[in-house]
Design a protein around this motif. Structure first.
Motif, PDB file in Angstrom:
ATOM      1  N   UNK A   1     -47.390 -71.665 -26.394  1.00  0.00           N
ATOM      2  CA  UNK A   1     -48.218 -72.354 -27.386  1.00  0.00           C
ATOM      3  C   UNK A   1     -49.398 -71.476 -27.760  1.00  0.00           C
ATOM      4  N   UNK A   2     -50.046 -71.852 -28.839  1.00  0.00           N
ATOM      5  CA  UNK A   2     -51.181 -71.089 -29.342  1.00  0.00           C
ATOM      6  C   UNK A   2     -52.378 -71.213 -28.388  1.00  0.00           C
ATOM      7  N   UNK A   3     -53.067 -70.116 -28.158  1.00  0.00           N
ATOM      8  CA  UNK A   3     -54.252 -70.084 -27.304  1.00  0.00           C
ATOM      9  C   UNK A   3     -55.404 -69.536 -28.137  1.00  0.00           C
ATOM     10  N   UNK A   4     -56.568 -70.213 -28.058  1.00  0.00           N
ATOM     11  CA  UNK A   4     -57.741 -69.789 -28.833  1.00  0.00           C
ATOM     12  C   UNK A   4     -58.854 -69.330 -27.899  1.00  0.00           C
ATOM     13  N   UNK A   5     -59.858 -68.720 -28.489  1.00  0.00           N
ATOM     14  CA  UNK A   5     -61.042 -68.278 -27.727  1.00  0.00           C
ATOM     15  C   UNK A   5     -61.781 -69.452 -27.091  1.00  0.00           C
ATOM     16  N   UNK A   6     -61.598 -70.663 -27.635  1.00  0.00           N
ATOM     17  CA  UNK A   6     -62.297 -71.848 -27.122  1.00  0.00           C
ATOM     18  C   UNK A   6     -61.554 -72.548 -25.985  1.00  0.00           C
ATOM     19  N   UNK A   7     -60.304 -72.169 -25.744  1.00  0.00           N
ATOM     20  CA  UNK A   7     -59.533 -72.819 -24.684  1.00  0.00           C
ATOM     21  C   UNK A   7     -60.131 -72.511 -23.314  1.00  0.00           C
ATOM     22  N   UNK A   8     -59.996 -73.480 -22.405  1.00  0.00           N
ATOM     23  CA  UNK A   8     -60.429 -73.286 -21.026  1.00  0.00           C
ATOM     24  C   UNK A   8     -59.325 -72.590 -20.236  1.00  0.00           C
ATOM     25  N   UNK A   9     -59.741 -71.704 -19.353  1.00  0.00           N
ATOM     26  CA  UNK A   9     -58.835 -71.066 -18.399  1.00  0.00           C
ATOM     27  C   UNK A   9     -59.480 -71.131 -17.018  1.00  0.00           C
ATOM     28  N   UNK A  10     -58.658 -70.996 -16.012  1.00  0.00           N
ATOM     29  CA  UNK A  10     -59.148 -70.940 -14.641  1.00  0.00           C
ATOM     30  C   UNK A  10     -58.783 -69.577 -14.059  1.00  0.00           C
ATOM     31  N   UNK A  11     -59.786 -68.864 -13.601  1.00  0.00           N
ATOM     32  CA  UNK A  11     -59.588 -67.567 -12.950  1.00  0.00           C
ATOM     33  C   UNK A  11     -59.558 -67.826 -11.446  1.00  0.00           C
ATOM     34  N   UNK A  12     -58.414 -67.563 -10.834  1.00  0.00           N
ATOM     35  CA  UNK A  12     -58.236 -67.761  -9.393  1.00  0.00           C
ATOM     36  C   UNK A  12     -58.110 -66.379  -8.763  1.00  0.00           C
ATOM     37  N   UNK A  13     -59.106 -66.000  -7.962  1.00  0.00           N
ATOM     38  CA  UNK A  13     -59.066 -64.719  -7.241  1.00  0.00           C
ATOM     39  C   UNK A  13     -58.575 -64.987  -5.822  1.00  0.00           C
ATOM     40  N   UNK A  14     -57.732 -64.081  -5.331  1.00  0.00           N
ATOM     41  CA  UNK A  14     -57.139 -64.291  -4.008  1.00  0.00           C
ATOM     42  C   UNK A  14     -57.025 -62.970  -3.260  1.00  0.00           C
ATOM     43  N   UNK A  15     -56.929 -63.068  -1.933  1.00  0.00           N
ATOM     44  CA  UNK A  15     -56.758 -61.903  -1.064  1.00  0.00           C
ATOM     45  C   UNK A  15     -55.588 -62.151  -0.130  1.00  0.00           C
ATOM     46  N   UNK A  16     -54.791 -61.120   0.052  1.00  0.00           N
ATOM     47  CA  UNK A  16     -53.653 -61.206   0.966  1.00  0.00           C
ATOM     48  C   UNK A  16     -54.140 -61.404   2.391  1.00  0.00           C
ATOM     49  N   UNK A  17     -53.436 -62.242   3.135  1.00  0.00           N
ATOM     50  CA  UNK A  17     -53.705 -62.412   4.559  1.00  0.00           C
ATOM     51  C   UNK A  17     -52.773 -61.457   5.299  1.00  0.00           C
ATOM     52  N   UNK A  18     -53.347 -60.528   6.052  1.00  0.00           N
ATOM     53  CA  UNK A  18     -52.574 -59.522   6.778  1.00  0.00           C
ATOM     54  C   UNK A  18     -52.452 -59.962   8.235  1.00  0.00           C
ATOM     55  N   UNK A  19     -51.228 -59.967   8.759  1.00  0.00           N
ATOM     56  CA  UNK A  19     -50.988 -60.434  10.123  1.00  0.00           C
ATOM     57  C   UNK A  19     -51.657 -59.563  11.175  1.00  0.00           C
ATOM     58  N   UNK A  20     -51.517 -58.246  11.051  1.00  0.00           N
ATOM     59  CA  UNK A  20     -52.075 -57.326  12.045  1.00  0.00           C
ATOM     60  C   UNK A  20     -52.895 -56.259  11.345  1.00  0.00           C
ATOM     61  N   UNK A  21     -54.101 -56.615  10.893  1.00  0.00           N
ATOM     62  CA  UNK A  21     -54.908 -55.622  10.182  1.00  0.00           C
ATOM     63  C   UNK A  21     -55.328 -54.497  11.119  1.00  0.00           C
ATOM     64  N   UNK A  22     -55.519 -53.296  10.559  1.00  0.00           N
ATOM     65  CA  UNK A  22     -55.990 -52.184  11.398  1.00  0.00           C
ATOM     66  C   UNK A  22     -57.396 -52.485  11.922  1.00  0.00           C
ATOM     67  N   UNK A  23     -57.697 -51.935  13.085  1.00  0.00           N
ATOM     68  CA  UNK A  23     -59.035 -52.104  13.647  1.00  0.00           C
ATOM     69  C   UNK A  23     -60.020 -51.269  12.841  1.00  0.00           C
ATOM     70  N   UNK A  24     -61.293 -51.501  13.037  1.00  0.00           N
ATOM     71  CA  UNK A  24     -62.330 -50.730  12.359  1.00  0.00           C
ATOM     72  C   UNK A  24     -62.155 -49.247  12.676  1.00  0.00           C
ATOM     73  N   UNK A  25     -61.884 -48.913  13.937  1.00  0.00           N
ATOM     74  CA  UNK A  25     -61.698 -47.518  14.342  1.00  0.00           C
ATOM     75  C   UNK A  25     -60.516 -46.896  13.607  1.00  0.00           C
ATOM     76  N   UNK A  26     -59.404 -47.630  13.521  1.00  0.00           N
ATOM     77  CA  UNK A  26     -58.222 -47.114  12.815  1.00  0.00           C
ATOM     78  C   UNK A  26     -58.512 -46.881  11.337  1.00  0.00           C
ATOM     79  N   UNK A  27     -59.268 -47.799  10.726  1.00  0.00           N
ATOM     80  CA  UNK A  27     -59.627 -47.639   9.310  1.00  0.00           C
ATOM     81  C   UNK A  27     -60.523 -46.423   9.127  1.00  0.00           C
ATOM     82  N   UNK A  28     -61.487 -46.220  10.015  1.00  0.00           N
ATOM     83  CA  UNK A  28     -62.397 -45.084   9.907  1.00  0.00           C
ATOM     84  C   UNK A  28     -61.652 -43.769  10.084  1.00  0.00           C
ATOM     85  N   UNK A  29     -60.699 -43.728  10.978  1.00  0.00           N
ATOM     86  CA  UNK A  29     -59.895 -42.510  11.156  1.00  0.00           C
ATOM     87  C   UNK A  29     -59.144 -42.145   9.896  1.00  0.00           C
ATOM     88  N   UNK A  30     -58.702 -43.156   9.153  1.00  0.00           N
ATOM     89  CA  UNK A  30     -57.951 -42.934   7.935  1.00  0.00           C
ATOM     90  C   UNK A  30     -58.807 -42.392   6.798  1.00  0.00           C
TER      91      UNK A  30
END
Length: 132
Positions: free
Chosen positions: A97-126
């Motif tokens: 359907x037609x969308x105009x500049x006046x239409x409402x939208x919802x911006x949904x920001x999301x982040x992936x959930x990681x099961x086993x994230x690297x430790x701070x030390x591992x990230x710094x080494x990288x």
């Protein structure tokens, strides 16, 4: 658990690579999605098998007019777009359907959930490359 579904398989690669970190939905969806809510991100069509991409947490839900979308809002939804006109055309294709500049939208920001994230030390080494 709430599902955040995407119909287009075009988004699968963008989601898996972390390039798509938001979705812009036509209308006010603030009743459906809430900050800190866990969601299952999937791809597929209604009444068909869907592919689980990952679990995620909603970081922000913002309702605004199409004209108020920032280039950053648009880029987080679709890394190929920057301009409101591109987003309008895309939304018209999705919603049929037609969308105009006046239409409402919802911006949904999301982040992936990681099961086993690297430790701070591992990230710094990288950061500095391989170190022995």
């Amino acid at each position: 658990m709430q599902v955040l579904n995407f119909y287009s398989t075009i988004f699968a690669d963008q989601l898996k690579r972390g390039r798509k970190t938001a979705t812009i939905r036509l209308g006010d969806k603030s009743h459906k999605y809430k900050k800190n809510q866990a969601v299952l991100v999937t791809i597929g069509y209604q009444h068909s098998p869907r592919e689980k991409i990952f679990d995620a947490v909603i970081d922000q839900v913002e309702v605004k007019r199409v004209r108020d979308l920032s280039p950053r809002d648009i880029e987080h939804d679709n890394p190929e777009f920057r301009r409101v006109e591109e987003m309008i055309h895309f939304l018209e294709q999705i919603y049929g359907k037609s969308v105009t500049m006046d239409d409402l939208v919802t911006v949904v920001r999301f982040s992936q959930i990681i099961d086993n994230p690297p430790t701070v030390t591992e990230r710094l080494r990288g950061i500095g490359g391989a170190q022995n």
